[in-house]
Design a protein around this motif. Structure first.
Motif, mmCIF file in Angstrom:
data_model
loop_
_atom_site.group_PDB
_atom_site.id
_atom_site.type_symbol
_atom_site.label_atom_id
_atom_site.label_comp_id
_atom_site.label_asym_id
_atom_site.label_seq_id
_atom_site.Cartn_x
_atom_site.Cartn_y
_atom_site.Cartn_z
ATOM 1 N N TYR A 270 -7.530 -0.513 -4.160
ATOM 2 C CA TYR A 270 -7.078 -0.744 -2.792
ATOM 3 C C TYR A 270 -7.708 0.266 -1.834
ATOM 4 O O TYR A 270 -8.156 -0.094 -0.739
ATOM 5 N N ARG B 119 -8.708 -6.051 8.391
ATOM 6 C CA ARG B 119 -7.686 -5.330 9.158
ATOM 7 C C ARG B 119 -6.458 -5.178 8.275
ATOM 8 O O ARG B 119 -5.768 -6.154 7.982
ATOM 9 N N ALA B 120 -6.210 -3.954 7.839
ATOM 10 C CA ALA B 120 -5.188 -3.695 6.824
ATOM 11 C C ALA B 120 -3.825 -3.447 7.446
ATOM 12 O O ALA B 120 -3.670 -2.640 8.368
ATOM 13 N N ALA C 169 -0.046 -2.376 5.994
ATOM 14 C CA ALA C 169 0.595 -1.831 4.792
ATOM 15 C C ALA C 169 2.075 -2.202 4.767
ATOM 16 O O ALA C 169 2.790 -1.995 5.744
ATOM 17 N N ILE D 172 -10.002 -0.519 1.413
ATOM 18 C CA ILE D 172 -9.634 -0.083 2.763
ATOM 19 C C ILE D 172 -10.753 0.738 3.393
ATOM 20 O O ILE D 172 -11.026 0.635 4.594
ATOM 21 N N GLU D 173 -11.434 1.525 2.588
ATOM 22 C CA GLU D 173 -12.488 2.391 3.110
ATOM 23 C C GLU D 173 -13.784 1.641 3.388
ATOM 24 O O GLU D 173 -14.485 1.929 4.372
ATOM 25 N N ASN E 29 -8.907 3.250 8.612
ATOM 26 C CA ASN E 29 -8.968 1.822 8.997
ATOM 27 C C ASN E 29 -7.653 1.073 8.854
ATOM 28 O O ASN E 29 -7.649 -0.153 8.670
ATOM 29 N N LEU E 30 -6.544 1.780 8.917
ATOM 30 C CA LEU E 30 -5.244 1.121 8.816
ATOM 31 C C LEU E 30 -4.849 0.574 10.186
ATOM 32 O O LEU E 30 -4.943 1.267 11.198
ATOM 33 N N ILE F 88 0.873 -1.175 0.000
ATOM 34 C CA ILE F 88 0.000 0.000 0.000
ATOM 35 C C ILE F 88 0.909 1.223 0.000
ATOM 36 O O ILE F 88 1.600 1.486 0.984
ATOM 37 N N THR G 111 0.457 7.341 3.940
ATOM 38 C CA THR G 111 -0.021 6.070 4.478
ATOM 39 C C THR G 111 -0.812 6.261 5.761
ATOM 40 O O THR G 111 -1.876 5.658 5.955
ATOM 41 N N LEU H 297 -4.625 7.134 5.727
ATOM 42 C CA LEU H 297 -5.621 6.174 5.256
ATOM 43 C C LEU H 297 -6.561 5.770 6.382
ATOM 44 O O LEU H 297 -6.153 5.633 7.530
#
Length: 300
Positions: free
Chosen positions: A231, A241-242, A244, A235-236, A267-268, A217, A262, A265
């Motif tokens: 992507y 569960r992201a 990167a 993610i949105e 919900n990272l 990412i 980064t 973003l």
């Protein structure tokens, strides 16, 4: 099948630099491989990461990791707070073992020390019945042998296998992996991929919900199959569960530009990064503390 939702650190420390992996420069990769031939050099960088507040090591099951795990076990006072996130399988290890000792020789080499007869029985019956689930769980146990006694709250399936299984349509393997990791090791399964939107569809199809997924990412779309927009949309909007990786696009982005983008973003969960020196580790920690201010990751 729901996630156990363990608490994840904001920054995870990766191991590419230790084993000569650099996606932009073969020369740099060779230089790093030579530098880290000595385990003391690896431990020095891991110590620096711990001192800067980065205490999760996301690592492959490369043979050299056995030495690192041994060091951690023999000095619990120093490494009691260190968490290992194994990423498996390390394909070259098995290819080399099969070449040298044949399939059964490779299996014997990587069998866990405990439950030997059970492992052999599962392997034999699996081969006889072509039981993929038995073979898969046997290999997971073999890969985790080196981490015995260490904290491994997340266990990852490597992208080389994830994306191959996805391409072949054998998505049931993801369910097998997730079930075994949770049941036998009390850990959360994670999946690494080069095609985030497709993998999320695959995991949904076999009932792995709210999964932990690591993928490239970055602002440039470097090694992001399907493009940045797909992507960002995932993610949105999608429940996962992201984590990167390759946020610096292998050096094509400046650290500040990469981290600022980064960390913006939604919900990272975490960022995984590699570094070869205390200065680079400290710089990344400082930038994440700056752009992710609600929970600083550095030294308190």
């Amino acid at each position: 099948m729901t996630s156990t939702s363990i608490s994840m650190d904001r920054l995870l420390f990766g191991d590419n630099q230790f084993f000569g992996i650099n996606h932009m420069s073969e020369e740099k990769a060779r230089t790093q491989q030579m530098r880290f031939q000595d385990t003391d050099a690896i431990m020095s960088v891991l110590d620096a990461a711990q001192d800067e507040g980065v205490r999760t090591f996301m690592c492959t099951t490369h043979d050299r990791m056995q030495e690192v795990c041994d060091r951690a076990r023999t000095d619990p006072a120093r490494y009691s707070q260190m968490k290992f996130f194994p990423c498996m399988p390390y394909a070259h290890k098995y290819a080399n073992a099969i070449t040298e000792g044949g399939f059964l020789g490779a299996v014997r080499q990587y069998l866990p020390e405990t439950g030997l007869l059970d492992s052999v029985a599962r392997g034999t019956s699996s081969l006889a019945r072509k039981d993929i689930e038995g073979i898969a769980t046997l290999l997971i146990d073999a890969e985790l042998k080196m981490f015995r006694g260490l904290s491994t709250p997340v266990i990852w399936m490597q992208n080389v296998v994830v994306d191959l299984l996805s391409g072949l349509g054998f998505t049931e393997a993801f369910r097998i992996f997730a079930d075994h990791v949770r049941t036998k090791y009390g850990a959360e399964p994670g999946f690494i991929t080069m095609n985030l939107p497709r993998l999320l569809d695959d995991l949904d199809s076999v009932g792995v919900t709210n999964p932990l997924v690591c993928s490239n990412i970055n602002k440039l779309g470097f090694r992001m199959s399907g493009g940045v927009e797909g992507y960002l949309d995932a993610i949105e909007k999608r429940p996962f569960r992201a984590v990167a990786m390759s946020v610096f696009a292998s050096g094509a982005l400046s650290p500040r530009e990469a981290i600022e983008w980064t960390c913006s973003l939604p919900n990272l969960e975490s960022i995984v990064f590699g570094a070869s020196s205390r200065a680079h580790i400290a710089s990344t920690v400082s930038l994440v503390d700056e752009y992710w201010p609600h929970e600083a990751v550095g030294r308190r």
